[in-house]
Enzyme design. Structure first.
Site, PDB file in Angstrom:
ATOM      1  N   LYS A  77      42.926  64.562  -2.388  1.00 39.96           N
ATOM      2  CA  LYS A  77      42.544  64.099  -1.061  1.00 39.96           C
ATOM      3  C   LYS A  77      41.157  64.579  -0.672  1.00 39.96           C
ATOM      4  CE  LYS A  77      45.744  67.273   1.445  1.00 39.96           C
ATOM      5  NZ  LYS A  77      44.952  68.227   2.152  1.00 39.96           N
TER       6      LYS A  77
ATOM      7  N   LYS B   1      43.118  65.174 -11.380  1.00 40.66           N
ATOM      8  CA  LYS B   1      44.175  64.830 -10.440  1.00 40.66           C
ATOM      9  C   LYS B   1      43.634  63.990  -9.281  1.00 40.66           C
ATOM     10  CE  LYS B   1      46.861  67.693  -7.720  1.00 40.66           C
ATOM     11  NZ  LYS B   1      47.557  68.916  -7.355  1.00 40.66           N
TER      12      LYS B   1
ATOM     13  N   LYS C 283      35.987  77.560  -4.815  1.00 40.41           N
ATOM     14  CA  LYS C 283      35.543  77.149  -3.478  1.00 40.41           C
ATOM     15  C   LYS C 283      34.248  77.828  -3.077  1.00 40.41           C
ATOM     16  CE  LYS C 283      39.679  75.346  -1.320  1.00 40.41           C
ATOM     17  NZ  LYS C 283      40.606  75.418  -0.199  1.00 40.41           N
TER      18      LYS C 283
END
Ligand code: TRP
Length: 334
Positions: free
Chosen positions: A200, A197, A115
């Site tokens: 969202k 994957k 991140k």
């Protein structure tokens, strides 16, 4: 804790659009866990502000995600579904646990490294201590088990380390949680990049089916899904795109991969993609109807939010008071 059931805790961040992957991999399986566990499901909105949010959009997103938990079929009487921000014990325990967590162990968290690379202009302290807040979430409810995806296992591991460290100093304060190993949900991959994957937070909306996509959008996204070169519907490592579609079709219809291969023997990708799209539309239809109903029923939803936040606060505060006492803080004044 309640009825001598074991406690289960999980949460999802209040960002992005919940996807078919979130549903088939998590929410759908959460629905029945309350038979066996006392379940707490939180909309982890305190975690969300480690990345900058637009306040109006964020407020809406909070409610959307909580409503989707309910629409997915999680019973708000048998489970506790609540906003993390409405239970102040999360932030209070997180502060305390910060003082029992080392810079070194937080620096090793792979999600922090990822991140901070992605948000290089805003590497804030919250991003760094994110796992400590997660530990507070879990430990507040004395959770025995936590269903988490692979990407969160490292955070569960540090939660266990923090709990054990605290217990060693103060006696048995926290239950040391285990990952939930149950019937695992399907692991759904992106429709555009089946090596990754379905997420969202993916920037390409065509890679994901959102739970609130309308039927036409769902069918269109499946028609555009990346497929492979063999030209037949066969489950294989060499066909990650088709294998993912087989997994989705299987999760939606209950059919096995072998049956699906037979069903589409001699047919092309086009027919198969359409069938998968229709199966997904069927599975999401009741969820979407409930979502529409709940969204119209403001008072009902507000009532549930309030009752569940009170229930969560009650249990969370019990642990928080115990911790405060152990540490040596003066008694709380009411
Ligand atoms: N960090 C988790 C995620 O992004 C969400 C989360 C917050 C969570 N607190 C938690 C998950 C506690 C399990 C337990 O998916």
């Amino acid at each position: 804790m309640v009825d001598n059931k074991k406690v289960l805790f999980s949460a999802m961040q209040a960002t992005g659009n919940l996807t078919l992957g979130n549903y088939l991999g998590a929410l759908k399986n959460w629905v029945n866990l309350c038979d066996e566990y006392e379940c707490f499901y939180s909309v982890a909105n305190l975690h969300s502000i480690t990345v900058r949010q637009d306040p109006a959009a964020f407020r809406k997103k909070n409610r959307e995600i909580l409503t989707l938990f309910l629409a997915a079929g999680i019973d708000p009487v048998k489970n506790c579904i609540y906003y993390q921000s409405q239970v102040s014990a999360h932030a209070e325990l997180a502060w305390i646990l910060n003082c029992y967590t080392y810079m070194g162990e937080l620096s090793r968290m792979t999600q922090f490294k990822d991140k901070s690379a992605k948000h290089a202009d805003n590497i804030n302290a919250g991003l760094f201590t994110y796992p400590v807040l997660m530990a507070a979430d879990i430990l507040l409810f004395q959770a025995d088990v936590v269903p988490v995806g692979k990407d969160q296992l490292q955070h569960l591991e540090i939660t266990r380390d923090i709990a054990q460290r605290f217990n060693q100093i103060y006696g048995d304060v926290f239950t040391v949680p285990e990952p939930y190993i149950g019937k695992s949900g399907a692991r759904i991959m992106s429709l555009q990049d089946p090596e990754h994957k379905m997420s969202k937070s993916d920037e390409n909306p065509n890679g994901s089916i959102y739970l609130i996509d309308d039927p036409d959008t769902i069918i269109r996204k499946f028609k555009r899904a990346v497929t492979d070169s063999e030209g037949c519907v066969r489950y294989s490592e060499n066909q990650p795109g088709i294998s993912n579609l087989i997994d989705i079709y299987s999760a939606c219809t209950g059919k096995s991969a072998a049956d699906i291969e037979k069903e589409f023997d001699g047919k092309g990708y086009g027919d198969f993609k359409l069938a998968v799209g229709e199966a997904v539309v069927d599975v999401l239809k009741p969820l979407q109807e409930r979502y529409a109903d709940l969204s119209k029923n403001k008072d009902y939803l507000d009532g549930i939010i309030k009752e569940n936040a009170e229930k969560a606060s009650y249990f969370a505060n019990k642990t928080l008071r115990k911790v405060q006492k152990k540490v040596g803080f003066p008694e709380i004044i009411r």
